[in-house]
Structure formats: structure tokens, C-alpha cells
Design a protein around this motif. Structure first.
Motif, PDB file in Angstrom:
ATOM      1  N   GLY A 214      -2.413 -14.010  -2.556  1.00  0.00           N
ATOM      2  CA  GLY A 214      -3.737 -14.618  -2.578  1.00  0.00           C
ATOM      3  C   GLY A 214      -3.702 -16.115  -2.353  1.00  0.00           C
ATOM      4  N   ARG A 221       1.893 -11.877   1.337  1.00  0.00           N
ATOM      5  CA  ARG A 221       0.702 -11.274   1.949  1.00  0.00           C
ATOM      6  C   ARG A 221       1.074 -10.052   2.779  1.00  0.00           C
ATOM      7  NH1 ARG A 221      -4.742 -12.637   3.291  1.00  0.00           N
ATOM      8  NH2 ARG A 221      -5.431 -11.224   4.950  1.00  0.00           N
ATOM      9  N   ARG A 261      -8.171  -4.767  -9.574  1.00  0.00           N
ATOM     10  CA  ARG A 261      -9.180  -5.257  -8.631  1.00  0.00           C
ATOM     11  C   ARG A 261      -8.805  -6.619  -8.058  1.00  0.00           C
ATOM     12  NH1 ARG A 261     -14.217  -2.306  -9.501  1.00  0.00           N
ATOM     13  NH2 ARG A 261     -14.057  -0.968 -11.320  1.00  0.00           N
ATOM     14  N   ASP A 262      -7.563  -6.778  -7.650  1.00  0.00           N
ATOM     15  CA  ASP A 262      -7.140  -8.017  -7.005  1.00  0.00           C
ATOM     16  C   ASP A 262      -8.005  -8.262  -5.769  1.00  0.00           C
ATOM     17  OD1 ASP A 262      -4.970 -10.143  -6.398  1.00  0.00           O
ATOM     18  OD2 ASP A 262      -5.082  -8.950  -4.553  1.00  0.00           O
ATOM     19  N   PRO A 263      -8.551  -9.463  -5.609  1.00  0.00           N
ATOM     20  CA  PRO A 263      -9.495  -9.703  -4.505  1.00  0.00           C
ATOM     21  C   PRO A 263      -8.913  -9.414  -3.119  1.00  0.00           C
ATOM     22  CG  PRO A 263      -9.613 -11.481  -6.101  1.00  0.00           C
ATOM     23  CD  PRO A 263      -8.446 -10.626  -6.499  1.00  0.00           C
ATOM     24  N   LEU A 264      -7.687  -9.855  -2.863  1.00  0.00           N
ATOM     25  CA  LEU A 264      -7.097  -9.628  -1.540  1.00  0.00           C
ATOM     26  C   LEU A 264      -6.851  -8.152  -1.300  1.00  0.00           C
ATOM     27  CD1 LEU A 264      -5.856 -10.502   1.121  1.00  0.00           C
ATOM     28  CD2 LEU A 264      -3.691 -10.920  -0.106  1.00  0.00           C
ATOM     29  N   THR A 266      -8.220  -5.605  -2.723  1.00  0.00           N
ATOM     30  CA  THR A 266      -9.505  -4.911  -2.643  1.00  0.00           C
ATOM     31  C   THR A 266     -10.148  -5.079  -1.277  1.00  0.00           C
ATOM     32  OG1 THR A 266      -9.895  -5.126  -5.026  1.00  0.00           O
ATOM     33  CG2 THR A 266     -11.818  -4.755  -3.634  1.00  0.00           C
ATOM     34  N   SER A 267     -10.125  -6.300  -0.746  1.00  0.00           N
ATOM     35  CA  SER A 267     -10.738  -6.549   0.567  1.00  0.00           C
ATOM     36  C   SER A 267      -9.981  -5.826   1.672  1.00  0.00           C
ATOM     37  CB  SER A 267     -10.797  -8.054   0.855  1.00  0.00           C
ATOM     38  OG  SER A 267      -9.490  -8.597   1.008  1.00  0.00           O
ATOM     39  N   ASP A 270     -11.010  -2.155   1.455  1.00  0.00           N
ATOM     40  CA  ASP A 270     -12.353  -1.964   1.993  1.00  0.00           C
ATOM     41  C   ASP A 270     -12.315  -1.936   3.521  1.00  0.00           C
ATOM     42  OD1 ASP A 270     -13.485  -1.854  -0.526  1.00  0.00           O
ATOM     43  OD2 ASP A 270     -14.095  -3.968  -0.542  1.00  0.00           O
TER      44      ASP A 270
END
Length: 321
Positions: A214, A221, A261-264, A266-267, A270
Motif C-alpha cells: 500500500g 505490490r 479489508r486491506d484497501p489495495l 480489496t480494490s 473488485d
């Protein structure tokens, strides 16, 4: 008066074992918790000993619904069911892999797909007709990659190469030495090699890998991108095998890496599902998987919908009628 029939629900995981004693009307009468359920490491008898230690009280049950890590193959399910039956829990025992508990706990119906990404990674799919899609889930040997342990081992591989010049520089080097208090990555490698540090502890690095990704570390990454790809492809394959890719279907996500629910991550998930399985609805499971084992048990007893609603409300007050 006939006594209420009882279900012993078991969710045996890689880090803990949860139990619930549930009456056929959906009331949770008792709960218990014990250590890791690890039959492949400790043997079936020792693994079921863990369940016995977690029992809140003695007693005979009308059904045992056990969803267990390490029950990856039919022969393993049969061996564990036999071990439960030998302990006189009851004569009616059904053993399933723990992914079935996650699916039943998180989905709104009795079908869908579940992907667990905790210490390891696995998936299962159940169609509306009851057809099942699953994997051997034996680690890299059977084509699996990821989960907290796999992600951390890969991070260590890259950090070791970065330190000695074979690989690209990465913040993972500092993450590893700081977390374990070693002067170098090589020192940690030797600690693991000589058995002075339990290799299983490497999974502790997983949150740090997500954080480094992140923050923009390219190596970290790439690992998180690969983890998202693995989760997506497991679900996609289950949906395809069951003929559900074009059907609106729930995909339940569970395990520590996904429920964080780590933002990266999760995105990335999605985006991956939008491309590969656009009809899927992602559901992050917010209730204990032992609920799923208990629901499967109530369904075995042909309990009414009101009993299942009462049980679900115990674990998820927002679901109360």
C-alpha cells in the motif's frame, strides 16, 4: 416430553477450533474454543482431542457437524468422521472441509462459492442443485499459492535476494529484520533453517507485506497483485465448473487476509471480479464460520427456517427478525 435434539457444530481451523452446542430450535446452549485443528501434522486422534478439550460439557449429541481444516480429501473426511464416532459423540457424524462452514455462514442461501485466505488458501463451490466444486488444497504440490504463510514465504524469498544483490531492493528487507529482531535477513533464514524459529511464525509478516504494498513498494505490490489473482481465479473456476458464471452468485470471502479489508487487496479483487466474474457478488464474511457448521447441522435435522433464523441472529444481531 421428547427432549430437543442437539447438534455439536465444530469449526476446526489452522489457528483455533470453535464449537457450539445448538438445539434443534436454533438456541445456542454452549460454546467452546481450543487450539489449532491440524490432523495432517498431529494425526486424526490428536486433532479430535483438541475438540474434546473444547467441549463446554459432556453429553451425547444427535448430530455432529464438523467443518475442519485438513479434511481436504474424501479419505481424510472419512478418517476424521470415524475418529469422532469412536469417541461416542454420536452415531451421526458429517465431516466436511472448513470452507463449507465459511460458505454456509456467509451466504444468504445454501449455495454459492467461498474462498478462504487465512494461513493458507482454498475454495469451494456449491450449486443450487447441490453439485460441488473443490480442490485438493495440498499447498504448492497441488497448485496452490498464497494465504498468510505463502505470502510471507514469498516475501522472505524476495528479501533474501534483495539483501545479497540477486534481487531488486525492497522494503520487505527492513520489515523482516525489524519484525523478528535480526540484524540481517540471512540471520533469520538461518534461525528458521536450524529450527530455532518456528517456520509457521512467518505468517506474522503478512500484514506488513500488505502495508508495504500500500505504501508503494513494487515487490510487495506484485505479491499482493498475485494474491488477488489467486483468489479471483479460485472463485472463477468454481463458478465455471458449476455453470454459474452467468448466474448472479454470492462469493463469500473469509480468512484473515480477506476479512482485514486491506484497501489495495480489496480494490484489486473488485477489479478482478468485475473482469472475470462480473455476475458475482462479493460478500466478506463477518460472522464466525462455526455458524455455518451449525446451520449445516440444523439442516441435517430438517429444522425449520425459524430455527436457522434464531441461530443466525445469535451470531449476527442485525439478522434478527
Amino acid at each position: 416430553m421428547r427432549r430437543a435434539r442437539l447438534v455439536l457444530a465444530v469449526d476446526g481451523g489452522n489457528s483455533k477450533t470453535d464449537l457450539a452446542v445448538v438445539s434443534e430450535d436454533g438456541e445456542v446452549l454452549a460454546t467452546g474454543r481450543s487450539g489449532a485443528f491440524a490432523p495432517q501434522r498431529d494425526g486424526a486422534a490428536a486433532a479430535v482431542d483438541v475438540v474434546e478439550r473444547a467441549l463446554p460439557s459432556g453429553g451425547v449429541f444427535d448430530h455432529v457437524s464438523a467443518c475442519l481444516a485438513g479434511a481436504d480429501l474424501p479419505m481424510e473426511e472419512e478418517a476424521l468422521a470415524g475418529e469422532f464416532a469412536a469417541r461416542s459423540f454420536c452415531g451421526d457424524v458429517v465431516v466436511r472441509n472448513d470452507t463449507f462452514a465459511l460458505l454456509r455462514a456467509g451466504a444468504s442461501a445454501a449455495w454459492g462459492v467461498a474462498v478462504v485466505c487465512g494461513a493458507g488458501i482454498n475454495a469451494v463451490g456449491v450449486s443450487p442443485t447441490g453439485a460441488v466444486a473443490r480442490f485438493p488444497a495440498l499447498g504448492r504440490l497441488s497448485g496452490d499459492w498464497g494465504g498468510g504463510q505463502g505470502l510471507a514465504e514469498e516475501a522472505l524469498w524476495h528479501a533474501a535476494r534483495a539483501e545479497d544483490g540477486r534481487g531488486a531492493p525492497t522494503a520487505l528487507t527492513g520489515l523482516i529484520t525489524s519484525h523478528f529482531g535480526t540484524a540481517t535477513v540471512e540471520e533469520l533464514v538461518l534461525e528458521v533453517h536450524f529450527g530455532r524459529l518456528d517456520e509457521g511464525r512467518l505468517h506474522e509478516l503478512a500484514p506488513g507485506v500488505l502495508a508495504a504494498a500500500g505504501d508503494g513498494d513494487a515487490v510487495a505490490r506484485a505479491l499482493v497483485e498475485r494474491q488477488a489473482e489467486e483468489v479471483t481465479v479460485l472463485a472463477e473456476v468454481c463458478l465455471r465448473r458449476l455453470g454459474l458464471l452467468e448466474t448472479p452468485s454470492e462469493v463469500v470471502l473469509g480468512g484473515g487476509l480477506l476479512t482485514a479489508r486491506d484497501p489495495l487487496l480489496t480494490s484489486l479483487l473488485d477489479a478482478g471480479f468485475a473482469l472475470r466474474a462480473p455476475r458475482a457478488k462479493l460478500v466478506v464474511c463477518g460472522v464466525p464460520p462455526v455458524l455455518g457448521a451449525a446451520l449445516l447441522g440444523l439442516e441435517r435435522l430438517r429444522a425449520p427456517e425459524s430455527a436457522k433464523a434464531r441461530l443466525r441472529a445469535h451470531y449476527d444481531p442485525s439478522a434478527a427478525p
